[in-house]
Design a protein around this motif. Structure first.
Motif, PDB file in Angstrom:
ATOM      1  N   VAL A 126       0.855  -1.177   0.000  1.00  0.00           N
ATOM      2  CA  VAL A 126       0.000   0.000   0.000  1.00  0.00           C
ATOM      3  C   VAL A 126       0.898   1.236   0.000  1.00  0.00           C
ATOM      4  CG1 VAL A 126      -1.715   1.324   1.298  1.00  0.00           C
ATOM      5  CG2 VAL A 126      -1.907  -1.161   1.141  1.00  0.00           C
ATOM      6  N   VAL A 127       0.601   2.180  -0.881  1.00  0.00           N
ATOM      7  CA  VAL A 127       1.460   3.354  -1.056  1.00  0.00           C
ATOM      8  C   VAL A 127       0.617   4.620  -1.010  1.00  0.00           C
ATOM      9  CG1 VAL A 127       3.193   2.120  -2.409  1.00  0.00           C
ATOM     10  CG2 VAL A 127       1.252   3.213  -3.568  1.00  0.00           C
ATOM     11  N   ILE A 128       1.307   5.719  -0.814  1.00  0.00           N
ATOM     12  CA  ILE A 128       0.692   7.044  -0.952  1.00  0.00           C
ATOM     13  C   ILE A 128       1.169   7.621  -2.277  1.00  0.00           C
ATOM     14  CG2 ILE A 128       0.634   9.388  -0.041  1.00  0.00           C
ATOM     15  CD1 ILE A 128       0.872   8.200   2.757  1.00  0.00           C
ATOM     16  N   VAL A 129       0.229   8.058  -3.069  1.00  0.00           N
ATOM     17  CA  VAL A 129       0.519   8.615  -4.385  1.00  0.00           C
ATOM     18  C   VAL A 129       0.227  10.111  -4.326  1.00  0.00           C
ATOM     19  CG1 VAL A 129       0.040   8.471  -6.855  1.00  0.00           C
ATOM     20  CG2 VAL A 129      -0.193   6.433  -5.415  1.00  0.00           C
ATOM     21  N   GLU A 130       1.166  10.915  -4.771  1.00  0.00           N
ATOM     22  CA  GLU A 130       0.975  12.363  -4.752  1.00  0.00           C
ATOM     23  C   GLU A 130       1.514  12.959  -6.044  1.00  0.00           C
ATOM     24  OE1 GLU A 130       3.027  13.427  -1.201  1.00  0.00           O
ATOM     25  OE2 GLU A 130       5.010  13.147  -2.066  1.00  0.00           O
ATOM     26  N   ALA A 131       0.967  14.091  -6.412  1.00  0.00           N
ATOM     27  CA  ALA A 131       1.349  14.719  -7.676  1.00  0.00           C
ATOM     28  C   ALA A 131       1.008  16.196  -7.626  1.00  0.00           C
ATOM     29  CB  ALA A 131       0.643  14.050  -8.846  1.00  0.00           C
ATOM     30  N   ILE A 132       1.598  16.922  -8.556  1.00  0.00           N
ATOM     31  CA  ILE A 132       1.255  18.322  -8.747  1.00  0.00           C
ATOM     32  C   ILE A 132       0.616  18.446 -10.124  1.00  0.00           C
ATOM     33  CG2 ILE A 132       2.152  20.640  -9.070  1.00  0.00           C
ATOM     34  CD1 ILE A 132       4.083  20.209  -6.907  1.00  0.00           C
TER      35      ILE A 132
END
Length: 630
Positions: A126-132
């Motif tokens: 399980v991961v945290i996905v982040e973006a701009i």
């Protein structure tokens, strides 16, 4: 009679005393803007003179700004380096989320594997996905019945995403993993009904820092619990952007709307006019399809549109006089965009400065002329790119030429730059010729993993990208030096000179499942060797190959270079993931590529997107189903 009249007046006044009088009503007042724009003389009479930008996050600014988004996702395909240790609230959220997407149903391609079993596997994490996400990004368009839903014309704005293991898990590496489709939402990372609306989706193979041994988990500086998916995010909905009038006025809002739609008329496939007035204070902006990949330039031109254009030549001349009178970088930047907003009718005035002795007005005119695709500017830009002047000016000239229409003079004029001693000029010239599809540049798409660019040059250079489309650029004649004996990745990859062929190298690679494969007589030429590392042998293409990921291919090349088996300069593209917009500084700003291995102190390090523990709320909200397919 007088007494009677006086008595009536007295009675009337007494009766009215109990009547509630109408209170004084408050007069309408103009709203105070949260952004006060400074307007120099060069900007008077433009859209920017009267407005500030308001993006998706409802903040006022004079620059278009990106938006931060995040979500929980699942990485599959790990080789026992994943973990099932996650907070109970996050586990409940992921199980419910995967179930809604059809995991556990045989029709989705995972057989009877339930969400709980998938999360409990050591091959997942399980991961945290982040973006701009860039502001004013365009969303995915619905496909008609006769159109392929994956057609590129339907895609929304794409971007890179950052992925890292859930902090409380014991995941040791995400190397070789694949991110299942993950919804991204704006604002704070939450679960349950407190989640914001989905604005984007991200998926694809993970790109881990390739400049280290993948197996040395505890022996080097590389963090393999984080990586990225290059160009793996896609915006699903249109991101609204509005212009906010600093001094609200219906008449001025109407004038601004008319001026914008004059310069940017509605295009085919656009869902409405470019500018649409909402009230006396706000104007909604839609990005035309032809500008969706360059929103920053679109916004600059839009905000520099002159409201009342009766004679563009006269306005262009006024801009020229102000620039010559005060040739400051700030005025030059404003002049460039004002000229571009005026269009081709400004070219006769702009051309007068192509040979101006002062560099700032000359460069401003050439940038404006280049932006307007003026063919007369081409010889001047080629001369500037080849001249012995400041590095920033030469790079600016190359940047302008890169976007010019097809013109054989550009390719012929830039090819000598592939042999200059300045590494930065060589790299920029190579990038320019690649984007212009110069026939002297060989371009290969290798197994749909990355683009391999091979360029003739007197200097050997290896250049790799870390953002957008994966790309390896090899210039010069680079071959693996012999004799050699190199092993890496815990002896999973061994390269040495061939004992049977003096013109080849022998490669032995051990897969994760323990199987060994020995290949000899592989050419030491780096382009051929690179394609061998990427190729997957099939009945249709039975030539040998290792089928390595882009990350591992770069890692193998870097290991050879680090151990001095490759006689070449090694350069790496700067990581612009957190920048998200193409340019926020002046047009002549230049940032040098760092030599690999040099570590610069980051004095303006961006903070983490997700700060503090995630807010977890009960899971009640329904979500849209998405197809999960690795």
């Amino acid at each position: 009679m007088q007494k009677i009249l006086l008595l009536l007046i007295l009675v009337f006044a007494t009766g009215c005393s109990s009547v509630e009088r109408l209170r004084d009503q408050k007069r309408a007042t103009r709203s105070d803007s949260r952004y006060i724009g400074e307007v120099p003389n060069m900007l008077k009479g433009t859209v920017k003179h009267h407005v500030a930008l308001m993006g998706f996050d409802s903040t006022y600014s004079d620059k278009v700004k990106p938006s931060v988004s995040a979500g929980y996702g699942l990485v599959i395909g790990l080789q026992g380096t994943g973990s099932s240790e996650i907070p109970p609230q996050v586990r409940a959220h992921m199980i419910a989320d995967l179930a809604r997407r059809g995991v556990g149903q045989s029709t989705q391609g995972y057989g009877k594997l339930t969400p709980k079993q998938l999360i409990n596997s050591e091959d997942t994490a399980v991961v945290i996905v982040e973006a701009i996400i860039p502001q004013a990004a365009t969303g995915r368009k619905p496909a008609r019945s006769n159109v392929n839903p994956d057609h590129h014309s339907l895609r929304g704005t794409t971007f890179d995403v950052h992925v890292f293991a859930e902090p409380s898990s014991s995941t040791s590496s995400l190397e070789g993993g694949f991110l299942l489709p993950t919804y991204l939402r704006l604002g704070q990372l939450t679960t349950g009904k407190g989640q914001a609306r989905e604005v984007a989706v991200a998926s694809g193979p993970l790109f881990i820092n390739p400049f280290a041994d993948p197996e040395a988990l505890d022996n080097d500086y590389v963090d393999r619990t984080s990586g990225r998916v290059l160009d793996g995010g896609e915006v699903m909905i249109n991101m609204p952007m509005r212009l906010v009038l600093l001094d609200p006025s219906h008449a001025r809002a109407s004038n601004i709307q008319t001026a914008i739609n004059r310069v940017f008329p509605e295009e085919l496939g656009q869902d409405g006019p470019t500018a649409r007035g909402i009230n006396d204070e706000q104007i909604e902006i839609r990005v035309p399809p032809s500008w969706k990949d360059d929103v920053a330039t679109f916004v600059e031109i839009l905000t520099h549109i002159t409201l009342r254009v009766q004679n563009p030549e006269t306005i262009a001349l006024q801009i020229k006089r102000m620039l010559v009178r005060d040739p400051s970088p700030r005025n030059a930047d404003a002049a460039i965009w004002r000229w571009r907003a005026l269009g081709d009718r400004a070219l006769p005035i702009i051309r007068q400065l192509y040979e101006y002795p002062d560099e700032i007005p000359r460069l401003a005119a050439l940038r404006a002329g280049g932006g307007l695709k003026d063919p007369i500017s081409v010889p001047h830009l080629i001369e500037m790119a080849n001249a012995d002047i400041g590095l920033a000016s030469r790079l600016d000239a190359l940047d302008i030429l890169e976007g010019m229409p097809r013109d054989f003079r550009i390719e012929v004029g830039l090819r000598p730059l592939l042999n200059v001693s300045d590494l930065e000029i060589r790299l920029k010239a190579t990038e320019t010729l690649v984007k212009r599809d110069d026939p002297t540049v060989d371009k290969y798409t290798v197994q749909d993993k990355f683009d391999l660019i091979v360029v003739e040059s007197d200097y050997n250079t290896i250049y790799v990208t870390q953002t957008g489309i994966p790309r390896i650029i090899l210039s010069g004649d680079i071959s693996i030096e012999r004799p050699l004996t190199m092993q890496t990745w815990g002896s999973d990859l061994v390269i040495k000179e061939s004992t049977t062929n003096a013109n080849a190298v022998e490669v032995r690679h051990r897969n994760k499942d323990g199987k060994s494969s020995i290949h000899d007589n592989i050419s030491p030429s780096l382009p051929t060797f690179t394609m061998f590392l990427a190729h997957k042998s099939t009945p249709e293409a039975p030539v040998p190959g290792l089928d390595l990921t882009y990350s591992r291919i770069i890692g193998a090349i870097h290991s050879l270079w680090r151990q001095q088996y490759l006689n070449a300069d090694f350069k790496v593209e700067q990581d612009r993931l957190l920048a998200a917009i193409k340019r926020l500084t002046s047009e002549t700003t230049y940032t040098q590529r760092p030599e690999f291995g040099e570590e610069e102190e980051d004095t303006d390090k961006a903070p983490r997107f997700i700060e503090g523990p995630p807010v977890v709320q009960p899971e009640t909200e329904e979500q849209k189903p998405i197809t999960i397919s690795p």
